[in-house]
Design an enzyme around this catalytic site. Structure first.
Site, PDB file in Angstrom:
ATOM      1  CG  HIS A 118      -1.919  -0.998   1.372  1.00 49.29           C
ATOM      2  ND1 HIS A 118      -2.086  -1.762   2.499  1.00 49.29           N
ATOM      3  CD2 HIS A 118      -2.881  -1.395   0.504  1.00 49.29           C
ATOM      4  CE1 HIS A 118      -3.117  -2.587   2.332  1.00 49.29           C
ATOM      5  NE2 HIS A 118      -3.603  -2.403   1.114  1.00 49.29           N
ATOM      6  CE  LYS A 170     -13.497  -6.829   3.431  1.00 48.76           C
ATOM      7  NZ  LYS A 170     -12.425  -6.183   2.655  1.00 48.76           N
ATOM      8  NE  ARG A 200      -2.517  -7.699  -4.391  1.00 52.63           N
ATOM      9  CZ  ARG A 200      -3.296  -7.979  -3.373  1.00 52.63           C
ATOM     10  NH1 ARG A 200      -2.791  -8.049  -2.164  1.00 52.63           N
ATOM     11  NH2 ARG A 200      -4.577  -8.229  -3.545  1.00 52.63           N
ATOM     12  CB  SER A 218      -4.349  -6.441   4.714  1.00 47.85           C
ATOM     13  OG  SER A 218      -3.961  -5.180   4.229  1.00 47.85           O
TER      14      SER A 218
HETATM   15  O1  PNS Z   1      -8.893  -2.867   0.307  1.00 52.32           O
HETATM   16  P1  PNS Z   1     -10.172  -3.375  -0.318  1.00 52.32           P
HETATM   17  O2  PNS Z   1     -10.993  -4.093   0.735  1.00 52.32           O
HETATM   18  O3  PNS Z   1      -9.910  -4.199  -1.533  1.00 52.32           O
HETATM   19  O4  PNS Z   1     -11.008  -2.069  -0.791  1.00 52.32           O
HETATM   20  C1  PNS Z   1     -12.295  -2.179  -1.350  1.00 52.32           C
HETATM   21  C2  PNS Z   1     -12.978  -0.799  -1.488  1.00 52.32           C
HETATM   22  C3  PNS Z   1     -12.974  -0.055  -0.161  1.00 52.32           C
HETATM   23  C4  PNS Z   1     -12.240   0.016  -2.522  1.00 52.32           C
HETATM   24  C5  PNS Z   1     -14.427  -1.050  -1.993  1.00 52.32           C
HETATM   25  O5  PNS Z   1     -15.016  -2.047  -1.197  1.00 52.32           O
HETATM   26  C6  PNS Z   1     -15.305   0.183  -1.951  1.00 52.32           C
HETATM   27  O6  PNS Z   1     -15.079   1.145  -2.648  1.00 52.32           O
HETATM   28  N1  PNS Z   1     -16.350   0.165  -1.087  1.00 52.32           N
HETATM   29  C7  PNS Z   1     -17.261   1.260  -0.913  1.00 52.32           C
HETATM   30  C8  PNS Z   1     -18.673   0.886  -1.344  1.00 52.32           C
HETATM   31  C9  PNS Z   1     -18.867   1.149  -2.816  1.00 52.32           C
HETATM   32  O7  PNS Z   1     -18.715   2.233  -3.311  1.00 52.32           O
HETATM   33  N2  PNS Z   1     -19.222   0.072  -3.559  1.00 52.32           N
HETATM   34  C10 PNS Z   1     -19.467   0.163  -4.966  1.00 52.32           C
HETATM   35  C11 PNS Z   1     -18.184   0.246  -5.775  1.00 52.32           C
HETATM   36  S1  PNS Z   1     -17.883  -1.271  -6.561  1.00 52.32           S
END
Ligand code: PNS
Length: 166
Positions: free
Chosen positions: A23, A47, A96, A134
């Site tokens: 990150h 989570k 990645r 993570s």
């Molecule tokens: O680190 P992660 O868990 O892969 O991040 C995921 C994240 C936070 C980018 C994604 O879950 C997100 O944007 N969530 C917010 C809800 C949202 O907007 N959902 C619709 C977009 S697909």
């Protein structure tokens, strides 16, 4: 002659439970492309996280102290709504391996569907972090493995304190 100054802002969203060197590498690369990089921690209690959103934000702030362009935020609800609130139109996500791509493509296209003005850019981390996540970092740490090269020292310290592994 007139000069126009645009502050280019990007949002780097994620769970960051916890921040890894992967990150951090993407954040640093982002600061070379954007004037402001807003790291946005998702408030997602579903989570069962190791660190609270506040703790994750503090760790990110501590690890990015040498990068003045970085701001740490949290958000709940839709990412595109958060972006509208902060006035940013670019999402940065790290990719990645090919396996990340499918999920990332779905998210990027869904975000575009929700707001056509939102652009997603994918960045590659340094090759030595291409296997770091993570989830794996936490698993390996819990089982007594050495993750010192994979997370910032502050994160290692916090993991030790939280998960009581010496
Ligand atoms: O680190 P992660 O868990 O892969 O991040 C995921 C994240 C936070 C980018 C994604 O879950 C997100 O944007 N969530 C917010 C809800 C949202 O907007 N959902 C619709 C977009 S697909």
């Amino acid at each position: 002659m007139r000069y126009h100054y645009f502050m280019r802002a990007a949002v780097y969203p994620g769970s960051f439970d916890p921040l890894t060197n992967g990150h951090l590498d993407i954040i640093r690369r982002g600061t070379r492309l954007f004037d402001r990089v807003l790291v946005a921690v998702l408030e997602n209690e579903g989570k069962a996280p190791v660190f609270s959103v506040g703790e994750r934000m503090e760790l990110i702030a501590a690890c990015t102290r040498d990068m003045p362009a970085v701001e740490v935020h949290s958000f709940s609800g839709l990412l595109v709504d958060f972006m509208q609130r902060v006035g940013a139109s670019v999402v940065v996500r790290g990719i990645r391996a090919v396996s990340d791509y499918e999920y990332e493509l779905q998210m990027a296209l869904m975000n575009r569907e929700l707001n056509a003005g939102v652009e997603t850019i994918f960045m590659l981390p340094a090759v030595e972090y291409t296997y770091v996540s993570s989830r794996l970092v936490k698993e390996v740490f819990r089982l007594g493995g050495d993750i010192a090269r994979l997370v910032p020292p502050q994160v290692l310290e916090s993991l030790r304190a939280r998960l009581q592994v010496v």
